[in-house]
Design a protein around this motif. Structure first.
Motif, PDB file in Angstrom:
ATOM      1  N   TYR A  94       8.152  -2.324  27.110  1.00  0.00           N
ATOM      2  CA  TYR A  94       6.894  -2.938  26.499  1.00  0.00           C
ATOM      3  C   TYR A  94       6.447  -2.000  26.006  1.00  0.00           C
ATOM      4  CZ  TYR A  94       3.343  -6.323  25.175  1.00  0.00           C
ATOM      5  OH  TYR A  94       2.507  -7.105  24.338  1.00  0.00           O
ATOM      6  N   HIS A  95       6.190  -1.990  24.768  1.00  0.00           N
ATOM      7  CA  HIS A  95       5.319  -0.827  24.056  1.00  0.00           C
ATOM      8  C   HIS A  95       4.359  -1.160  22.853  1.00  0.00           C
ATOM      9  CE1 HIS A  95       5.480   3.129  22.246  1.00  0.00           C
ATOM     10  NE2 HIS A  95       5.822   2.890  20.968  1.00  0.00           N
ATOM     11  N   GLU A  96       3.342  -0.262  22.901  1.00  0.00           N
ATOM     12  CA  GLU A  96       2.146  -0.372  22.112  1.00  0.00           C
ATOM     13  C   GLU A  96       2.403   0.698  20.890  1.00  0.00           C
ATOM     14  OE1 GLU A  96      -1.759  -1.654  23.002  1.00  0.00           O
ATOM     15  OE2 GLU A  96      -0.834  -2.609  24.844  1.00  0.00           O
ATOM     16  N   TRP A  97       1.997   0.382  19.409  1.00  0.00           N
ATOM     17  CA  TRP A  97       2.043   1.207  18.496  1.00  0.00           C
ATOM     18  C   TRP A  97       0.992   0.727  17.359  1.00  0.00           C
ATOM     19  CZ3 TRP A  97       5.690  -2.614  19.150  1.00  0.00           C
ATOM     20  CH2 TRP A  97       5.913  -3.320  18.187  1.00  0.00           C
ATOM     21  N   SER A  98       0.514   1.457  16.322  1.00  0.00           N
ATOM     22  CA  SER A  98      -0.429   1.316  15.532  1.00  0.00           C
ATOM     23  C   SER A  98       0.250   0.796  14.260  1.00  0.00           C
ATOM     24  CB  SER A  98      -1.353   2.541  15.262  1.00  0.00           C
ATOM     25  OG  SER A  98      -1.996   2.802  16.354  1.00  0.00           O
ATOM     26  N   GLU A  99      -0.420   0.145  13.696  1.00  0.00           N
ATOM     27  CA  GLU A  99      -0.292  -0.191  11.770  1.00  0.00           C
ATOM     28  C   GLU A  99      -1.396   0.045  11.235  1.00  0.00           C
ATOM     29  OE1 GLU A  99       3.346  -3.597  12.583  1.00  0.00           O
ATOM     30  OE2 GLU A  99       1.736  -4.300  11.920  1.00  0.00           O
ATOM     31  N   PHE A 100      -1.187   0.786  10.171  1.00  0.00           N
ATOM     32  CA  PHE A 100      -2.114   0.839   9.090  1.00  0.00           C
ATOM     33  C   PHE A 100      -1.671   0.008   7.867  1.00  0.00           C
ATOM     34  CE2 PHE A 100       0.763   4.278   8.279  1.00  0.00           C
ATOM     35  CZ  PHE A 100       0.635   4.473   7.016  1.00  0.00           C
ATOM     36  N   TYR A 101      -2.993  -0.510   7.076  1.00  0.00           N
ATOM     37  CA  TYR A 101      -2.644  -1.200   5.715  1.00  0.00           C
ATOM     38  C   TYR A 101      -2.771  -0.438   4.700  1.00  0.00           C
ATOM     39  CZ  TYR A 101      -2.755  -5.577   3.123  1.00  0.00           C
ATOM     40  OH  TYR A 101      -2.371  -6.717   2.109  1.00  0.00           O
ATOM     41  N   ASP A 102      -1.590  -0.490   3.727  1.00  0.00           N
ATOM     42  CA  ASP A 102      -1.552   0.323   2.521  1.00  0.00           C
ATOM     43  C   ASP A 102      -0.955  -0.537   1.257  1.00  0.00           C
ATOM     44  OD1 ASP A 102      -1.603   2.625   0.826  1.00  0.00           O
ATOM     45  OD2 ASP A 102       0.556   2.738   1.195  1.00  0.00           O
ATOM     46  N   ASP A 103      -1.570  -0.919   0.394  1.00  0.00           N
ATOM     47  CA  ASP A 103      -0.996  -1.409  -0.622  1.00  0.00           C
ATOM     48  C   ASP A 103      -0.248  -2.770  -0.478  1.00  0.00           C
ATOM     49  OD1 ASP A 103      -0.474  -1.610  -3.689  1.00  0.00           O
ATOM     50  OD2 ASP A 103       1.350  -0.518  -3.375  1.00  0.00           O
ATOM     51  N   GLY A 104      -0.852  -3.673   0.432  1.00  0.00           N
ATOM     52  CA  GLY A 104      -0.324  -4.756   0.776  1.00  0.00           C
ATOM     53  C   GLY A 104       0.585  -5.042   1.792  1.00  0.00           C
ATOM     54  N   THR A 105       0.749  -3.780   2.407  1.00  0.00           N
ATOM     55  CA  THR A 105       1.804  -3.728   3.424  1.00  0.00           C
ATOM     56  C   THR A 105       1.435  -2.892   4.661  1.00  0.00           C
ATOM     57  OG1 THR A 105       3.555  -3.372   1.900  1.00  0.00           O
ATOM     58  CG2 THR A 105       3.897  -2.699   4.010  1.00  0.00           C
ATOM     59  N   TRP A 106       1.274  -3.680   5.923  1.00  0.00           N
ATOM     60  CA  TRP A 106       1.342  -3.002   7.367  1.00  0.00           C
ATOM     61  C   TRP A 106       2.391  -1.996   7.432  1.00  0.00           C
ATOM     62  CZ3 TRP A 106      -3.389  -3.193   9.410  1.00  0.00           C
ATOM     63  CH2 TRP A 106      -4.388  -4.172   9.041  1.00  0.00           C
ATOM     64  N   ARG A 107       2.040  -0.545   7.741  1.00  0.00           N
ATOM     65  CA  ARG A 107       3.036   0.415   7.971  1.00  0.00           C
ATOM     66  C   ARG A 107       2.823   0.928   9.275  1.00  0.00           C
ATOM     67  NH1 ARG A 107       4.865   2.632   3.029  1.00  0.00           N
ATOM     68  NH2 ARG A 107       3.709   1.986   1.084  1.00  0.00           N
ATOM     69  N   ILE A 108       3.825   1.290   9.901  1.00  0.00           N
ATOM     70  CA  ILE A 108       3.964   1.740  11.264  1.00  0.00           C
ATOM     71  C   ILE A 108       3.605   3.219  11.321  1.00  0.00           C
ATOM     72  CG2 ILE A 108       5.572   2.009  13.112  1.00  0.00           C
ATOM     73  CD1 ILE A 108       7.073  -0.382  12.588  1.00  0.00           C
ATOM     74  N   ALA A 109       2.856   3.332  12.378  1.00  0.00           N
ATOM     75  CA  ALA A 109       2.466   4.671  12.685  1.00  0.00           C
ATOM     76  C   ALA A 109       2.605   4.726  14.336  1.00  0.00           C
ATOM     77  CB  ALA A 109       1.136   5.289  12.366  1.00  0.00           C
ATOM     78  N   ASP A 110       3.427   5.206  14.861  1.00  0.00           N
ATOM     79  CA  ASP A 110       3.743   5.441  16.414  1.00  0.00           C
ATOM     80  C   ASP A 110       3.784   6.487  17.074  1.00  0.00           C
ATOM     81  OD1 ASP A 110       4.607   4.849  19.016  1.00  0.00           O
ATOM     82  OD2 ASP A 110       6.234   3.674  18.405  1.00  0.00           O
ATOM     83  N   PRO A 111       2.733   7.471  17.471  1.00  0.00           N
ATOM     84  CA  PRO A 111       2.499   8.446  17.697  1.00  0.00           C
ATOM     85  C   PRO A 111       3.414   8.965  19.122  1.00  0.00           C
ATOM     86  CG  PRO A 111       0.492   7.877  17.442  1.00  0.00           C
ATOM     87  CD  PRO A 111       1.302   6.692  17.444  1.00  0.00           C
ATOM     88  N   GLN A 112       3.572   7.969  19.960  1.00  0.00           N
ATOM     89  CA  GLN A 112       4.364   8.319  21.199  1.00  0.00           C
ATOM     90  C   GLN A 112       5.901   8.294  20.942  1.00  0.00           C
ATOM     91  OE1 GLN A 112       5.285   5.429  24.277  1.00  0.00           O
ATOM     92  NE2 GLN A 112       4.438   6.932  25.692  1.00  0.00           N
ATOM     93  N   LYS A 113       6.318   7.491  19.824  1.00  0.00           N
ATOM     94  CA  LYS A 113       7.713   7.469  19.782  1.00  0.00           C
ATOM     95  C   LYS A 113       8.289   8.210  18.429  1.00  0.00           C
ATOM     96  CE  LYS A 113       9.469   3.387  22.184  1.00  0.00           C
ATOM     97  NZ  LYS A 113      10.217   4.132  23.249  1.00  0.00           N
ATOM     98  N   ARG A 114       7.153   8.814  17.967  1.00  0.00           N
ATOM     99  CA  ARG A 114       7.368  10.083  16.861  1.00  0.00           C
ATOM    100  C   ARG A 114       7.990   9.120  15.762  1.00  0.00           C
ATOM    101  NH1 ARG A 114       4.951  12.102  20.672  1.00  0.00           N
ATOM    102  NH2 ARG A 114       5.022  14.376  21.235  1.00  0.00           N
ATOM    103  N   SER A 115       7.427   8.138  15.297  1.00  0.00           N
ATOM    104  CA  SER A 115       7.966   7.382  14.265  1.00  0.00           C
ATOM    105  C   SER A 115       6.419   7.093  13.380  1.00  0.00           C
ATOM    106  CB  SER A 115       8.362   5.863  14.536  1.00  0.00           C
ATOM    107  OG  SER A 115       8.773   5.206  13.608  1.00  0.00           O
ATOM    108  N   TYR A 116       6.588   7.449  12.041  1.00  0.00           N
ATOM    109  CA  TYR A 116       5.634   7.513  10.862  1.00  0.00           C
ATOM    110  C   TYR A 116       6.247   6.592   9.865  1.00  0.00           C
ATOM    111  CZ  TYR A 116       2.109   8.003   7.463  1.00  0.00           C
ATOM    112  OH  TYR A 116       1.102   7.741   6.529  1.00  0.00           O
ATOM    113  N   ASP A 117       5.763   5.408   9.548  1.00  0.00           N
ATOM    114  CA  ASP A 117       6.640   4.671   8.276  1.00  0.00           C
ATOM    115  C   ASP A 117       7.931   4.690   8.059  1.00  0.00           C
ATOM    116  OD1 ASP A 117       5.961   2.922   5.912  1.00  0.00           O
ATOM    117  OD2 ASP A 117       5.603   4.915   4.895  1.00  0.00           O
ATOM    118  N   GLN A 118       8.416   4.374   9.160  1.00  0.00           N
ATOM    119  CA  GLN A 118       9.997   4.352   9.244  1.00  0.00           C
ATOM    120  C   GLN A 118      10.555   3.440  10.345  1.00  0.00           C
ATOM    121  OE1 GLN A 118      11.741   8.250  10.022  1.00  0.00           O
ATOM    122  NE2 GLN A 118      10.402   8.429  12.135  1.00  0.00           N
TER     123      GLN A 118
END
Length: 154
Positions: A94-118
């Motif tokens: 089980y995991h937690e990550w962040s999302e931020f809202y940009d231009d009508g879309t929630w985008r992923i920002a997951d610092p722990q798993k090193r995943s930004y907008d992908q």
């Protein structure tokens, strides 16, 4: 997530005129400055991650979320699973990550798993994190109730 705390506001001075540049700088800062402590049973929060420069996925997600919010960027923490090779969900993953809202879309920002907008196809959201004391939807991975055994995963 303590986005109004003075220390969070001071650390949030990563903003630029472009939202994606600000979120990327924020993500990069959290990746570079928060060491993965391994699983922590209790939530410690964004301020803990900032002051101690460590935490698990929860603290990393909360810190990114708090820093983004301090820069007036809509952001939220999300909980669920990240599937890379198969569809088997394991409670321990089980995991937690962040999302931020940009231009009508929630985008992923997951610092722990090193995943930004992908890798959007890897993320399976199970809930939006709402850790306010008056939150309507409280969450626990497992719940026991009544006489006998009735356990469910939410």
């Amino acid at each position: 997530m303590e986005s109004g705390h003075q220390a969070i506001k001071a650390a949030a001075k990563l903003s630029t005129d472009a939202l994606l540049q600000t979120t990327r700088k924020t993500y990069d800062w959290v990746v570079a400055n928060v060491r993965d402590s391994g699983y922590l049973r209790e939530e410690r929060g964004a301020l803990y991650a900032l002051e101690n420069q460590q935490g698990d996925c929860t603290e990393s997600a909360y810190l990114f979320t708090a820093l983004a919010r301090a820069n007036a960027i809509p952001a939220r923490a999300v909980a669920g699973y990240v599937l890379e090779n198969n569809g088997l969900l394991r409670a321990a993953e089980y995991h937690e990550w962040s999302e931020f809202y940009d231009d009508g879309t929630w985008r992923i920002a997951d610092p722990q798993k090193r995943s930004y907008d992908q890798n959007y196809d890897h993320y399976v959201a199970m809930r939006l994190v709402d850790n306010r004391p008056d939150a309507v939807f409280k969450f626990a991975r497992y719940r026991y109730s009544g006489n006998g055994l009735e356990v469910e995963m939410e």
